[in-house]
Motif scaffolding. Structure first.
Motif, PDB file in Angstrom:
ATOM      1  N   VAL A   6       6.638  21.597  -1.452  1.00 26.48           N
ATOM      2  CA  VAL A   6       5.219  21.763  -1.224  1.00 26.48           C
ATOM      3  C   VAL A   6       4.533  20.447  -1.207  1.00 26.48           C
ATOM      4  N   ALA A   8       3.528  17.247   2.244  1.00 27.33           N
ATOM      5  CA  ALA A   8       4.067  16.635   3.084  1.00 27.33           C
ATOM      6  C   ALA A   8       3.423  15.108   2.902  1.00 27.33           C
ATOM      7  N   GLY A  12       7.083  13.897  -0.582  1.00 26.48           N
ATOM      8  CA  GLY A  12       7.677  15.203  -0.047  1.00 26.48           C
ATOM      9  C   GLY A  12       8.350  14.836   0.983  1.00 26.48           C
ATOM     10  N   ILE A  44      -0.994   1.083   2.048  1.00 29.58           N
ATOM     11  CA  ILE A  44      -0.302   1.318   0.598  1.00 29.58           C
ATOM     12  C   ILE A  44       0.882  -0.012   0.541  1.00 29.58           C
ATOM     13  N   HIS A  45       0.678  -0.530  -0.602  1.00 28.92           N
ATOM     14  CA  HIS A  45       1.791  -1.555  -1.089  1.00 28.92           C
ATOM     15  C   HIS A  45       2.881  -0.874  -1.029  1.00 28.92           C
ATOM     16  N   ARG A 105      -0.901   4.284   5.917  1.00 29.15           N
ATOM     17  CA  ARG A 105      -0.474   5.576   5.499  1.00 29.15           C
ATOM     18  C   ARG A 105      -0.347   6.695   6.606  1.00 29.15           C
ATOM     19  N   ARG A 109       3.474   8.115   7.399  1.00 31.55           N
ATOM     20  CA  ARG A 109       3.594   9.518   7.438  1.00 31.55           C
ATOM     21  C   ARG A 109       4.185   9.938   8.802  1.00 31.55           C
ATOM     22  N   GLU A 125      -1.056  26.631   2.967  1.00 31.39           N
ATOM     23  CA  GLU A 125      -1.616  26.350   1.636  1.00 31.39           C
ATOM     24  C   GLU A 125      -0.815  27.049   0.533  1.00 31.39           C
ATOM     25  N   PHE A 126      -0.099  26.276  -0.342  1.00 33.96           N
ATOM     26  CA  PHE A 126       0.547  27.172  -1.528  1.00 33.96           C
ATOM     27  C   PHE A 126      -0.565  27.641  -2.391  1.00 33.96           C
ATOM     28  N   ILE A 284     -13.411   8.387  -3.386  1.00 36.55           N
ATOM     29  CA  ILE A 284     -12.329   9.013  -4.210  1.00 36.55           C
ATOM     30  C   ILE A 284     -12.535   8.738  -5.605  1.00 36.55           C
ATOM     31  N   GLY A 304       6.217  12.752  -8.055  1.00 37.12           N
ATOM     32  CA  GLY A 304       5.298  11.771  -7.508  1.00 37.12           C
ATOM     33  C   GLY A 304       3.979  12.107  -8.518  1.00 37.12           C
ATOM     34  N   ALA A 321       6.386   7.709  -6.231  1.00 33.08           N
ATOM     35  CA  ALA A 321       6.952   8.871  -5.715  1.00 33.08           C
ATOM     36  C   ALA A 321       8.051   8.774  -4.880  1.00 33.08           C
TER      37      ALA A 321
END
Ligand SMILES: Cc1cc2nc3c(=O)[nH]c(=O)nc-3n(C[C@H](O)[C@H](O)[C@H](O)COP(=O)(O)OP(=O)(O)OC[C@H]3O[C@@H](n4cnc5c(N)ncnc54)[C@H](O)[C@@H]3O)c2cc1C
Length: 369
Positions: A6, A8, A12, A44-45, A105, A109, A125-126, A284, A304, A321
């Motif tokens: 669950v 991506a 994941g 992202i580093h 990112r 991805r 959606e889980f 955020i 993760g 992760a």
């Protein structure tokens, strides 16, 4: 064995690549309708541990794609005051021409989805799972169900899988809010040379900070080109807005708050903030756990942010992760066991959580109760 993942996200997708390479039947269920759907952060580093994990799980052609779409390597971490006086500097060796030290990112991805077209289901959606026999039945928001032998929670800091498996697990709000932004690198823009070499953090000494870091592509995505990631951090009090206001205001107003904060900072910083694509701003909340929990032996496993959400102050969340994904690939393909994955993951994840908390205490004057 059939494995259902669950989420991506970073972990994941790495796990899916590793399992597929080993010939395991795997499906990934992602709630977003497409890879481009949401504000997912910009740069992202990638640490040497993250690079090693990628090398372990990715087939050659996917690894090449990740290298091609990564940023050109950076070699610097530096701190400044708000007038751009340097307070510290640390340089890192670049390991070679294929070195990956940071990624965009979205581009990452996309690259990580290479070859997973038949494996990922979007708009899934889980909601919940039921243990049935030795496996699980998974329920989705669209009313469908799927069966699997192993369910992997890779659904990030707000993990619903974890909420069901470990309802007592606590995720703490650090009180710190970030406003992320993007400054397109156009000709003639004056940028301090350090800002083009790596992650640069400016601190006003009383808790408000701003970071700048370059995304200089080897091969840019079709949608955009090189940019500086910019992020402002502070409590909602320091930023002068309640959470309700911060999380509902239009992007342009949000970015205007950043402009207000840097009004008395060095003019070069102000001009960079003015040159940002204001519509790309988003807020955020920084969340963390303070301990990482073991889970009961069974068909549900975590990786993760779902099991060790941490502050970004050690640049370790994504790398941890990826590390988990490589170890879990090993465990699910007979190289080790799920019990040893859990033990290693708890120790490694907790070390990263602690480091990020220690860094945050220094950077943001953080006091978690
Ligand atoms: C703005 C920002 C900047 C960051 N910078 C860095 C950095 O420089 N270095 C670093 O190491 N880390 C960084 N991090 C942290 C890093 O992004 C995370 O630690 C990392 O993405 C965790 O990977 P993950 O696979 O566990 O979760 P995620 O990458 O968050 O992926 C979770 C996925 O699960 C999906 N999902 C969630 N709920 C459901 C559901 N119910 N059903 C189906 N799918 C679901 C989500 O849509 C998402 O795609 C940053 C984080 C943010 C937000």
């Amino acid at each position: 064995m059939k494995v259902a993942i669950v989420g991506a996200g970073v972990g994941g997708l790495a796990l899916a690549q590793g399992l597929l390479k080993a010939g395991v039947e795997v499906r990934v269920y992602e709630r977003d309708p497409s890879p481009a759907f949401r504000r997912q952060g910009y740069r992202i580093h990638i640490s040497p541990a993250g690079e090693q994990a990628l090398a372990a799980v990715l087939p050659d052609r996917v690894r090449r794609r990740v290298i091609e779409t990564a940023t050109r390597p950076g070699d610097l971490l530096a701190g400044f005051d708000t007038q751009l006086n340097k307070q510290f500097e640390q340089t890192f060796p670049i390991s070679g021409p294929d070195s990956v030290t940071s990624i965009d990112r979205y581009a990452f991805r996309r690259a990580m989805m290479t070859g997973l077209e038949e494996v990922i289901a979007f708009s899934k959606e889980f909601i919940a799972y039921d243990v049935v026999g030795d496996g699980v039945e998974i329920r989705f928001a669209d009313g469908t169900t799927e069966q699997a032998d192993v369910l992997v929670a890779a659904d990030g800091a707000g993990s619903r899988v974890r909420a069901q498996l470990l309802p007592e697990f606590e995720v703490h709000d650090s009180g710190i809010r970030c406003i992320y932004g993007k400054i397109p690198l156009t000709e003639g823009l004056s940028v301090p040379p350090e800002f083009l070499r790596g992650f640069c953090f400016l601190n006003d000494g009383v808790g408000v900070g701003a970071a700048f870091a370059p995304v200089l592509f080897r091969t840019p995505p079709e949608e955009y080109g090189d940019y500086l990631m910019a992020v402002m951090t502070g409590t909602s009090d320091q930023l002068g807005r309640t959470d309700d206001e911060l999380f509902t205001m239009p992007a342009e107003e949000l970015w205007a708050l950043v402009g207000k904060q840097v009004a008395n900072w060095n003019p070069v910083v102000r001009s960079l903030v003015d040159a940002a694509a204001a519509s790309a701003a988003f807020p955020i909340t920084l969340r963390t756990c303070t301990s990482v929990m073991p889970w009961p032996e069974g068909p549900v496993v975590l990786l993760g942010d779902a099991i060790h959400p941490m502050l970004p102050s050690a640049g370790a969340g994504a790398n941890t992760a990826l590390w988990d994904a490589a170890r879990l690939t090993d465990a699910l393909t007979g190289g080790s066991s799920l019990a040893s994955y859990q033990a290693e993951m708890l120790a490694h994840g907790m070390a990263a959580v602690t480091e990020s908390l220690e860094n945050a205490k220094r950077m943001f004057d953080l006091r978690l109760t």
